[in-house]
Design an enzyme around this catalytic site. Sequence first.
Site, PDB file in Angstrom:
ATOM      1  N   ASP A  17      17.292  47.896  45.011  1.00 34.52           N
ATOM      2  CA  ASP A  17      16.272  47.598  46.006  1.00 34.52           C
ATOM      3  C   ASP A  17      16.802  47.748  47.422  1.00 34.52           C
ATOM      4  O   ASP A  17      17.959  47.459  47.717  1.00 34.52           O
ATOM      5  CB  ASP A  17      15.750  46.165  45.818  1.00 34.52           C
ATOM      6  CG  ASP A  17      15.046  45.988  44.490  1.00 34.52           C
ATOM      7  OD1 ASP A  17      14.372  46.933  44.059  1.00 34.52           O
ATOM      8  OD2 ASP A  17      15.176  44.908  43.884  1.00 34.52           O
ATOM      9  N   GLU A  63       2.722  46.167  39.692  1.00 31.50           N
ATOM     10  CA  GLU A  63       4.117  46.019  39.269  1.00 31.50           C
ATOM     11  C   GLU A  63       4.646  44.740  39.917  1.00 31.50           C
ATOM     12  O   GLU A  63       4.852  44.691  41.127  1.00 31.50           O
ATOM     13  CB  GLU A  63       4.914  47.242  39.716  1.00 31.50           C
ATOM     14  CG  GLU A  63       6.388  47.221  39.402  1.00 31.50           C
ATOM     15  CD  GLU A  63       7.108  48.414  40.011  1.00 31.50           C
ATOM     16  OE1 GLU A  63       8.336  48.297  40.211  1.00 31.50           O
ATOM     17  OE2 GLU A  63       6.468  49.443  40.310  1.00 31.50           O
TER      18      GLU A  63
END
Length: 283
Positions: A85, A74
């Site tokens: 994130d 990924e």
Amino acid sequence: MSYQDAQPHAATYSVLDGAFPPANPGSALAARLRECQQAGRAALIGYLPAGFPTVDESVAAAIELGNNGADIIELGVPYSDPVMDGPVIQQATGTALDNGFKLTQLFDAVRRITEATNAVVVVMTYWNPVLAYGVDRFASDLAAAGGAGIITPDLVPDEASEWFEASEKHGLDRIFLAALSSSQDRLKTIAKASSGFVYAVSVMGVTGARASVSEAARSLVDDIRAAGAKHACVGLGVSTRAHVEEIGAYADGVIVGTALVKALQQGGPEAVGTLTRELAGRA
């Protein structure tokens, strides 16, 4: 290109009309997940940000990842507002942007990685960079580079009509996220809209390695499958071989991110390879 120019146009597919593109018949992701299932294990999926700490080092790290046990890579697109994130990945993507990372470099990185490993490469990206680049152009360039699909953490199926068209046109998989808070009706929509796999977010909040993985992950995977998805992969909080074994007992794939980025920060690409072997049970 202006933001207005990048807005989705009237499209064939619409969640409101119940119209979804068919499953991708040539899905490299689905094929890899089936291969792992036949081998009696879950796929190991590793996340790394493109361009961190440099483009060449990020490619080298991804190659280490793919050549030491990761089935799927990924590759994250650095973005200025990475709301999902955690601090480790935010710092890494911020460094990549500060160093001048350009989106065009992503496709070269995907090409180099796919040429050097047998891992299937997908891209994780927030949606604004794709809009700014042009949805069809992004899909075309990714497919030409050997990429298999896109994980879109901030794009919901209801707003993905242009992506439905582009992904079908260029043979790419659509990976949407499902959360613990998702209703059964919502999970059915996500399952129908996704191809390759559904990304099961195992904890609430932002990404980051945790001491233990949410016990609710198993229930979420069961719910995703009950909603019609063929493959569900679990991410957020995975950092050890024990986590991989625990989640791999019920999920089709186990996604590791923050732990790999920390390894890259502290020891460079070689450390990524070492950790990957540990996570894959090859150490």
